[in-house]
Design a protein around this motif. Structure first.
Motif, PDB file in Angstrom:
ATOM      1  N   MET A   1       0.825  -1.169   0.006  1.00  0.00           N
ATOM      2  CA  MET A   1      -0.073   0.001  -0.039  1.00  0.00           C
ATOM      3  C   MET A   1       0.926   1.289  -0.133  1.00  0.00           C
ATOM      4  N   ALA A   2       0.493   2.155  -0.814  1.00  0.00           N
ATOM      5  CA  ALA A   2       1.238   3.461  -0.762  1.00  0.00           C
ATOM      6  C   ALA A   2       1.314   4.168   0.310  1.00  0.00           C
ATOM      7  N   ARG A   3       2.141   4.819   0.707  1.00  0.00           N
ATOM      8  CA  ARG A   3       1.875   5.715   1.969  1.00  0.00           C
ATOM      9  C   ARG A   3       1.184   6.855   1.797  1.00  0.00           C
ATOM     10  N   GLU A   4       0.991   7.375   0.427  1.00  0.00           N
ATOM     11  CA  GLU A   4       0.036   8.661   0.402  1.00  0.00           C
ATOM     12  C   GLU A   4      -1.582   8.233   0.397  1.00  0.00           C
ATOM     13  N   ASP A   5      -1.912   6.829   0.332  1.00  0.00           N
ATOM     14  CA  ASP A   5      -3.184   6.216   0.735  1.00  0.00           C
ATOM     15  C   ASP A   5      -3.555   6.338   1.943  1.00  0.00           C
ATOM     16  N   ILE A   6      -2.582   6.521   2.948  1.00  0.00           N
ATOM     17  CA  ILE A   6      -2.962   6.127   4.493  1.00  0.00           C
ATOM     18  C   ILE A   6      -3.326   7.502   5.072  1.00  0.00           C
ATOM     19  N   VAL A   7      -4.597   7.355   5.353  1.00  0.00           N
ATOM     20  CA  VAL A   7      -5.117   8.855   6.139  1.00  0.00           C
ATOM     21  C   VAL A   7      -5.482   8.424   7.622  1.00  0.00           C
ATOM     22  N   VAL A   8      -4.888   9.222   8.571  1.00  0.00           N
ATOM     23  CA  VAL A   8      -5.221   8.855  10.149  1.00  0.00           C
ATOM     24  C   VAL A   8      -6.080   9.992  10.750  1.00  0.00           C
ATOM     25  N   GLY A   9      -7.030   9.613  11.096  1.00  0.00           N
ATOM     26  CA  GLY A   9      -7.820  10.463  12.244  1.00  0.00           C
ATOM     27  C   GLY A   9      -7.634  10.190  13.627  1.00  0.00           C
ATOM     28  N   LEU A  10      -7.347  11.508  14.083  1.00  0.00           N
ATOM     29  CA  LEU A  10      -6.852  11.457  15.533  1.00  0.00           C
ATOM     30  C   LEU A  10      -7.878  12.166  16.221  1.00  0.00           C
ATOM     31  N   ASP A  11      -8.768  11.533  17.223  1.00  0.00           N
ATOM     32  CA  ASP A  11      -9.810  12.138  17.923  1.00  0.00           C
ATOM     33  C   ASP A  11      -9.209  12.292  19.307  1.00  0.00           C
ATOM     34  N   ILE A  12      -9.130  13.673  19.818  1.00  0.00           N
ATOM     35  CA  ILE A  12      -8.287  13.827  20.971  1.00  0.00           C
ATOM     36  C   ILE A  12      -9.468  14.349  22.057  1.00  0.00           C
ATOM     37  N   GLY A  13     -10.216  13.426  22.600  1.00  0.00           N
ATOM     38  CA  GLY A  13     -11.489  13.833  23.347  1.00  0.00           C
ATOM     39  C   GLY A  13     -10.987  13.686  24.672  1.00  0.00           C
ATOM     40  N   THR A  14     -12.024  14.224  25.712  1.00  0.00           N
ATOM     41  CA  THR A  14     -11.927  14.262  27.076  1.00  0.00           C
ATOM     42  C   THR A  14     -11.659  13.210  27.745  1.00  0.00           C
ATOM     43  N   SER A  15     -12.395  11.964  27.183  1.00  0.00           N
ATOM     44  CA  SER A  15     -12.439  10.701  27.754  1.00  0.00           C
ATOM     45  C   SER A  15     -11.408   9.744  27.206  1.00  0.00           C
ATOM     46  N   LYS A  16     -11.242   9.907  26.009  1.00  0.00           N
ATOM     47  CA  LYS A  16     -10.404   9.042  25.283  1.00  0.00           C
ATOM     48  C   LYS A  16      -9.529   9.662  23.947  1.00  0.00           C
ATOM     49  N   ILE A  17      -8.329   8.966  23.762  1.00  0.00           N
ATOM     50  CA  ILE A  17      -7.938   9.632  22.476  1.00  0.00           C
ATOM     51  C   ILE A  17      -7.976   8.027  21.498  1.00  0.00           C
ATOM     52  N   ALA A  18      -8.344   8.355  20.374  1.00  0.00           N
ATOM     53  CA  ALA A  18      -8.405   7.319  19.392  1.00  0.00           C
ATOM     54  C   ALA A  18      -7.979   7.826  18.219  1.00  0.00           C
ATOM     55  N   ALA A  19      -6.743   6.869  17.596  1.00  0.00           N
ATOM     56  CA  ALA A  19      -6.275   7.007  16.340  1.00  0.00           C
ATOM     57  C   ALA A  19      -6.720   6.164  15.476  1.00  0.00           C
ATOM     58  N   ILE A  20      -7.326   6.336  14.366  1.00  0.00           N
ATOM     59  CA  ILE A  20      -7.850   5.227  13.375  1.00  0.00           C
ATOM     60  C   ILE A  20      -7.124   5.545  11.973  1.00  0.00           C
ATOM     61  N   ILE A  21      -6.469   4.408  11.692  1.00  0.00           N
ATOM     62  CA  ILE A  21      -5.903   4.520  10.216  1.00  0.00           C
ATOM     63  C   ILE A  21      -6.583   3.880   8.940  1.00  0.00           C
ATOM     64  N   GLY A  22      -6.876   4.661   8.370  1.00  0.00           N
ATOM     65  CA  GLY A  22      -7.466   4.145   7.263  1.00  0.00           C
ATOM     66  C   GLY A  22      -6.929   4.204   5.708  1.00  0.00           C
ATOM     67  N   ASN A  23      -6.990   3.216   4.895  1.00  0.00           N
ATOM     68  CA  ASN A  23      -6.370   3.063   3.781  1.00  0.00           C
ATOM     69  C   ASN A  23      -7.436   3.482   2.718  1.00  0.00           C
ATOM     70  N   THR A  24      -6.937   4.777   2.001  1.00  0.00           N
ATOM     71  CA  THR A  24      -7.914   5.066   1.225  1.00  0.00           C
ATOM     72  C   THR A  24      -8.129   4.741  -0.192  1.00  0.00           C
ATOM     73  N   TRP A  25      -7.262   3.882  -0.705  1.00  0.00           N
ATOM     74  CA  TRP A  25      -7.242   3.351  -1.949  1.00  0.00           C
ATOM     75  C   TRP A  25      -7.370   4.524  -3.253  1.00  0.00           C
ATOM     76  N   GLN A  26      -6.570   5.486  -3.246  1.00  0.00           N
ATOM     77  CA  GLN A  26      -6.644   6.764  -4.044  1.00  0.00           C
ATOM     78  C   GLN A  26      -7.763   7.504  -4.068  1.00  0.00           C
ATOM     79  N   GLY A  27      -8.268   7.484  -2.622  1.00  0.00           N
ATOM     80  CA  GLY A  27      -9.410   8.187  -2.623  1.00  0.00           C
ATOM     81  C   GLY A  27     -10.889   7.867  -2.984  1.00  0.00           C
TER      82      GLY A  27
END
Ligand SMILES: Nc1ncnc2c1ncn2[C@@H]1O[C@H](COP(=O)(O)OP(=O)(O)OP(=O)(O)O)[C@@H](O)[C@H]1O
Ligand SMILES: [Mg+2]
Length: 413
Positions: A1-27
């Motif tokens: 998988m190409a590095r530019e296909d990786i998109v990461v969502g970082l939700d910095i919440g009051t209760s939890k921090i969640a990092a979610i990695i998505g492979n976008t397959w060219q959008g």
């Protein structure tokens, strides 16, 4: 998988921090695949705002490492969420004359109209976070989404401008940057959640999305496919937990456990003979009991206050919302909340889960992950949209991010 296909969502919440990695397959939005999820408890935030950078940085690092391990990739940059009571939204209006050949509206006229709408006074300690066009009016004809190519003499733009405290945005960016991660963009959390939870038709009909987290309750109202109202209240599930701890004289940890496992937001739904043992602080005195009804009364009282404040925001928006109210965020999991909200609002209510994607979708199938999944969807759309935004990296990251946020963007639906 190409590095530019990786998109990461970082939700910095009051209760939890969640990092979610998505492979976008060219959008391709149909193909987005969740490949890694990392979640850690958050201790450096109060009411959605970073109050301890070191604690937040440590938790971000932990969440990101867990997600990286699961995905087998190394993260370079993230799309991060921002919330907090300092956020405000307002709608503004700009008018320009169209003077080109045949009075045909060009992209540059649209940009001028949007720029004119931005001419509002903003205090120095605040920064524009998002500028979202709602619609255009050409020679008094309203309801136009894309006026380019049309003919007219007057072009008016309506935009929704979201501002926040500079210091809060900088502390958030610093916490991420100190964890060795670049930031591609900061996105208002309820906008991200809406991306994950609301289908297009609800946004066109008129819908309210309420993201009820631990420290904040974010309300956004969509109508005709565009964002029309934003409010972030410094209220969340932590208030309910604190109420339970206070009235039952128990620790916040015990109160949290009670709330999640035995709590209910509607007294009428619980059996009056149902009693619950509660451990006393220090555990030395005789065990005590409360009825489940008493517990529900504490919760209902606080949730009625929340719902009434949300109702006020809907009223302030002056919009009709036939698609109703969608509740998401961890507090939406509270037993009986749907029924209480149905009694409160004169419109349909549902609990919003992130829409299913490919890959490890079952790992994020909870209202707790609406913001994180929405950040991945937002990032995928932005990464492959035209015109391309420049990748932000380097030492003056704060200035770069804040400058870029002044650019308007289409809130793709
Ligand atoms: N099953 C459950 N029942 C009731 N409440 C729950 C449940 N699960 C989580 N919560 C509550 O949800 C809240 C956390 O939600 P969430 O993870 O969406 O918050 P956050 O994003 O970290 O915070 P914020 O967005 O406010 O900064 C906590 O108050 C927690 O007690
Ligand atoms: Mg949240």
């Amino acid at each position: 998988m190409a590095r530019e296909d990786i998109v990461v969502g970082l939700d910095i919440g009051t209760s939890k921090i969640a990092a979610i990695i998505g492979n976008t397959w060219q959008g391709d939005p149909e193909k987005i695949e969740i490949i890694g999820v990392g979640i850690t408890p958050s201790e450096g935030l109060r009411k959605g705002v970073v109050v301890d950078i070191d604690l937040t940085t440590a938790a971000i690092r932990q969440a990101v490492e867990a997600a990286e391990l699961m995905a087998g990739v190394e993260i370079g940059s993230v799309y991060a969420g921002i919330a907090g009571g300092h956020i405000t939204g307002q709608t503004s209006h700009g008018l320009v004359a169209v003077s080109g050949e045949g009075h045909e509206i060009k992209q540059s006229d649209v940009e001028r109209a949007i720029n004119a709408a931005q001419a509002i006074s903003i205090p120095v300690e605040r920064e524009v976070l998002h500028i979202i066009p709602q619609g255009f009016v050409v020679d008094n004809q309203d309801g136009i989404k894309d006026p380019v190519g049309m003919s007219g003499i007057r072009l008016e733009a309506y935009v929704h401008i979201i501002t926040g405290a500079v210091a809060s945005a900088q502390n958030l960016l610093k916490s991420i940057y100190n964890a060795g991660i670049s930031v591609e963009d900061i996105v208002l959390e309820p906008i991200a959640s809406a991306r994950a939870v609301l289908p297009k038709d609800e946004k066109w009909m008129g819908v309210v999305l309420v993201d009820m987290g631990g420290g904040t309750t974010d309300t956004v109202v969509y109508k005709d496919g565009a964002l029309h109202h934003t409010a972030v209240l410094s209220l969340g599930g932590d208030h309910v937990t604190n109420d339970i701890a206070h009235y039952c004289k128990i620790t916040p940890q015990e109160a949290e456990r009670l709330k999640r496992h035995r709590g209910c937001a509607l007294v009428d739904l619980v059996d009056q003979n149902d009693t619950i043992p509660i451990s006393t602080v220090g555990g030395v005195r005789k065990p005590r009991y409360i009825t489940r009804q008493d517990l529900a009364e504490i919760i209902q009282c606080r949730m009625e206050e929340f719902l009434s404040l949300i109702g006020q925001e809907i009223y302030k928006s002056q919009l009709l919302v036939p698609a109703g109210v969608v509740l998401t965020g961890g507090t939406a999991l509270l037993d009986g909340l749907l029924e209480l909200a149905e009694q409160t609002f004169p419109c349909p209510v549902r609990i919003g889960y992130p829409r299913p994607l490919k890959g490890l979708t079952e790992k994020v199938n909870s209202p707790i992950f609406s913001t994180g999944v929405g950040l991945v969807l937002y990032g995928a759309m932005e990464r492959y949209s035209e015109p391309k935004r420049t990748f932000i990296k380097g030492t003056n990251v704060f200035e770069q991010i804040l400058k870029r946020m002044k650019d308007w963007f289409q809130d793709y639906i």
